[in-house]
Design an enzyme around this catalytic site. Structure first.
Site, PDB file in Angstrom:
ATOM      1  N   ASN A   4      -2.104   7.670   0.589  1.00 47.70           N
ATOM      2  CA  ASN A   4      -1.024   7.568  -0.392  1.00 47.70           C
ATOM      3  C   ASN A   4      -1.584   7.797  -1.797  1.00 47.70           C
ATOM      4  O   ASN A   4      -2.363   6.987  -2.304  1.00 47.70           O
ATOM      5  CB  ASN A   4      -0.363   6.191  -0.290  1.00 47.70           C
ATOM      6  CG  ASN A   4       0.880   6.077  -1.144  1.00 47.70           C
ATOM      7  OD1 ASN A   4       1.209   6.987  -1.909  1.00 47.70           O
ATOM      8  ND2 ASN A   4       1.578   4.967  -1.036  1.00 47.70           N
ATOM      9  N   GLU A   5      -1.174   8.883  -2.436  1.00 50.33           N
ATOM     10  CA  GLU A   5      -1.701   9.248  -3.754  1.00 50.33           C
ATOM     11  C   GLU A   5      -1.142   8.388  -4.887  1.00 50.33           C
ATOM     12  O   GLU A   5      -1.590   8.510  -6.027  1.00 50.33           O
ATOM     13  CB  GLU A   5      -1.410  10.721  -4.029  1.00 50.33           C
ATOM     14  CG  GLU A   5      -2.115  11.669  -3.055  1.00 50.33           C
ATOM     15  CD  GLU A   5      -1.763  13.124  -3.297  1.00 50.33           C
ATOM     16  OE1 GLU A   5      -0.792  13.386  -4.056  1.00 50.33           O
ATOM     17  OE2 GLU A   5      -2.451  13.999  -2.745  1.00 50.33           O
TER      18      GLU A   5
ATOM     19  N   ILE B 292       0.826  -1.206   0.000  1.00 50.36           N
ATOM     20  CA  ILE B 292       0.000   0.000   0.000  1.00 50.36           C
ATOM     21  C   ILE B 292       0.864   1.261   0.000  1.00 50.36           C
ATOM     22  O   ILE B 292       0.370   2.362  -0.218  1.00 50.36           O
ATOM     23  CB  ILE B 292      -0.975   0.005   1.201  1.00 50.36           C
ATOM     24  CG1 ILE B 292      -2.188   0.907   0.931  1.00 50.36           C
ATOM     25  CG2 ILE B 292      -0.269   0.396   2.488  1.00 50.36           C
ATOM     26  CD1 ILE B 292      -3.121   0.397  -0.128  1.00 50.36           C
TER      27      ILE B 292
ATOM     28  N   THR C 180      11.083  -9.152   5.873  1.00 53.73           N
ATOM     29  CA  THR C 180      11.277 -10.444   5.219  1.00 53.73           C
ATOM     30  C   THR C 180      11.719 -10.210   3.777  1.00 53.73           C
ATOM     31  O   THR C 180      11.463  -9.171   3.192  1.00 53.73           O
ATOM     32  CB  THR C 180       9.983 -11.278   5.242  1.00 53.73           C
ATOM     33  OG1 THR C 180       8.978 -10.621   4.470  1.00 53.73           O
ATOM     34  CG2 THR C 180       9.485 -11.456   6.670  1.00 53.73           C
TER      35      THR C 180
ATOM     36  N   LYS D  53      12.460  -0.544  10.973  1.00 56.97           N
ATOM     37  CA  LYS D  53      11.748  -1.672  10.368  1.00 56.97           C
ATOM     38  C   LYS D  53      12.088  -2.890  11.210  1.00 56.97           C
ATOM     39  O   LYS D  53      13.075  -3.588  10.971  1.00 56.97           O
ATOM     40  CB  LYS D  53      12.191  -1.882   8.918  1.00 56.97           C
ATOM     41  CG  LYS D  53      11.457  -3.015   8.211  1.00 56.97           C
ATOM     42  CD  LYS D  53      10.057  -2.606   7.794  1.00 56.97           C
ATOM     43  CE  LYS D  53       9.376  -3.723   7.014  1.00 56.97           C
ATOM     44  NZ  LYS D  53       8.102  -3.312   6.432  1.00 56.97           N
TER      45      LYS D  53
END
Length: 211
Positions: free
Chosen positions: A175-176, A14, A42, A38
């Protein structure tokens, strides 16, 4: 802003890393000392690619805490949910190590932005979901959403899950990058802002530009 904020998303891919880096850059511009973390990544073994993305967007090189691995305490090679990636690597995720690393960062910086892996319901172990770890730590959440089809449903479900666990939602970061269909994107943006005003009036609405 002050303290630790957990950045999660309504779905995988996303744009959490982009949002994290841009939010950190904005805080730096306000004169606020900020670092990103973070805790579990993974698909990598040597260095967190998400941390690299954060630093690029912040306009800086890797920081001393990056080299100390305080910002990336757990790296797992297989690109999957943490619970599965840890199993495949025959590793046990050390949550004490993670929380200790976060605390050390919080002692050094005014704001720590902790980017999660995937969404809120991603399992970290067979018995621990991401959202429950956030609740245990008492972190405030910045939830990343988008204007793509399905985002309203996923956003409202995420907000309700957070509310059910009494987790504070500091901001909804729109988020654009996913604004491919302008009609859907504009309606989604307007709907979510109206929903926040009615159900989460203390939650900020931030727009994250496409980069």
């Amino acid at each position: 802003m002050q303290g630790v904020y957990f950045i999660s998303g309504i779905d995988t891919d996303i744009g959490k890393s982009i949002a994290t880096g841009i939010i950190a850059k904005r805080l730096l511009a306000q004169g606020i000392s900020v670092i990103t973390q973070k805790p579990i990544e993974t698909g990598n073994q040597t260095i967190s690619q998400d941390i690299m993305t954060h630093r690029r967007l912040m306009g800086c090189d890797l920081l001393p805490q990056d080299y100390e691995r305080l910002t990336m305490p757990v790296l797992l090679p297989y690109p999957a949910s943490p619970h599965l990636s840890a199993k495949l690597a025959n590793q046990t995720i050390d949550f004490q190590q993670i929380t200790t690393s976060t605390k050390k960062l919080a002692d050094l910086y005014q704001v720590v932005l902790v980017e999660g892996a995937g969404g809120l319901m991603v399992p970290l172990t067979d018995t621990l979901l991401t959202i429950d770890y956030v609740a245990q730590c008492g972190y405030r959440v910045i939830l990343v959403t988008s204007g793509r089809l399905g985002s309203i449903n996923h956003t409202l479900l995420s907000l309700q899950a957070l509310k059910a666990r009494d987790i504070c939602v500091h901001a909804l970061a729109y988020n654009e990058y996913h604004d491919g269909d302008g009609v859907i994107a504009n309606d989604t943006k307007n709907y979510l802002q109206a929903y926040l005003s009615q159900h989460h009036p203390q939650t900020h609405f931030w727009q994250i530009p496409s980069v």
